[in-house]
Design an enzyme around this catalytic site. Structure first.
Site, PDB file in Angstrom:
ATOM      1  N   ASP A  13       0.858  -1.170   0.070  1.00 46.76           N
ATOM      2  CA  ASP A  13      -0.102   0.058  -0.038  1.00 46.76           C
ATOM      3  C   ASP A  13       0.933   1.258   0.059  1.00 46.76           C
ATOM      4  O   ASP A  13       1.674   1.562   0.928  1.00 46.76           O
ATOM      5  CB  ASP A  13      -1.043   0.115   1.256  1.00 46.76           C
ATOM      6  N   GLY A 122      -5.150  -0.124   7.864  1.00 47.65           N
ATOM      7  CA  GLY A 122      -5.393  -1.707   8.375  1.00 47.65           C
ATOM      8  C   GLY A 122      -6.261  -1.936   9.392  1.00 47.65           C
ATOM      9  O   GLY A 122      -6.412  -0.865  10.325  1.00 47.65           O
ATOM     10  N   ASP A 153      -9.923  -6.160  -0.925  1.00 44.57           N
ATOM     11  CA  ASP A 153      -8.915  -5.700  -0.017  1.00 44.57           C
ATOM     12  C   ASP A 153      -9.761  -4.858   0.979  1.00 44.57           C
ATOM     13  O   ASP A 153     -10.383  -4.037   0.819  1.00 44.57           O
ATOM     14  CB  ASP A 153      -8.050  -4.608  -0.611  1.00 44.57           C
ATOM     15  N   GLY A 154      -9.436  -5.572   2.087  1.00 44.62           N
ATOM     16  CA  GLY A 154     -10.068  -4.863   3.241  1.00 44.62           C
ATOM     17  C   GLY A 154     -10.855  -5.875   4.206  1.00 44.62           C
ATOM     18  O   GLY A 154     -12.078  -6.200   3.840  1.00 44.62           O
TER      19      GLY A 154
END
Length: 199
Positions: A13, A122, A153-154
């Site tokens: 990231d 995050g 993502d996540g």
């Protein structure tokens, strides 16, 4: 450790403190990571004016450059430039961004990344509406005859990964789940196993 666990890619990231309220890695970190692994480096550019970073990150060893539609008014041109640099081209949509924002390029891209949290930090909780978005994104890629990996993502962990996989995702970013586990390498295997059940 990621290689030992069977990871396919390393997701990095990159945040500029403008597009998202956090600041992370520059091209020098990508260059350093490239020296440590032969795995593809999936570089997620959470930055304004991402085109300013393409050349330096490609030169540093990025395998995939993924940009946000929200900061890409010339998405077709930007995707083309990423490919010219020899990288795979990815496009990201945030939770509130309509999938239609990528419809015109979905047949040309290599990765479509669905954010299942709002980007920037995050350890966030998975947004349940992402499941339907994954299903619709898979249908959109298939309709276009595209070959893009459908990445999520996540909030990806043991409680969420299988449902995303059943909805059509095939690539997963699981940072917190892996790096906060007692045995990170084993956690990668556990997550992978959850995507091999009969859908």
């Amino acid at each position: 450790m990621c290689e030992a666990g069977g990871a396919d890619w390393i997701h990095v990231d990159v945040m500029d403190g403008c597009f998202v309220p956090n600041l992370t890695f520059g091209a020098k970190v990508i260059e350093t990571v490239r020296k440590l692994t032969a795995l593809p480096l999936d570089v997620h550019l959470m930055v304004v004016e991402p085109e300013k970073y393409f050349d330096s990150f490609a030169k540093a060893g990025a395998s995939v450059l993924t940009i946000h539609t929200e900061v890409a008014p010339h998405l077709d041109r930007q995707v083309g430039r990423v490919k010219e640099l020899g990288c795979l081209a990815g496009v990201v949509v945030n939770p509130a961004t309509p999938l239609a924002a990528v419809e015109e390029v979905v047949g040309e891209i290599d990765v479509l990344l669905i954010m299942s949290v709002n980007p920037g930090f995050g350890g966030q909780s998975f947004i349940r509406g992402a499941i339907d978005r994954i299903r619709r994104a898979r249908a959109m890629i298939d309709r276009a005859g595209g070959r893009a990996a459908l990445e999520v993502d996540g909030g990806i962990n043991r409680a969420t990964i299988a449902e995303c996989w059943r909805a059509g995702a095939d690539t997963f970013v699981a940072g917190n789940a892996i790096f906060s586990a007692a045995d990170p390498a084993r956690e990668i295997g556990a997550l992978r196993a959850l995507c091999s059940e009969v859908a």
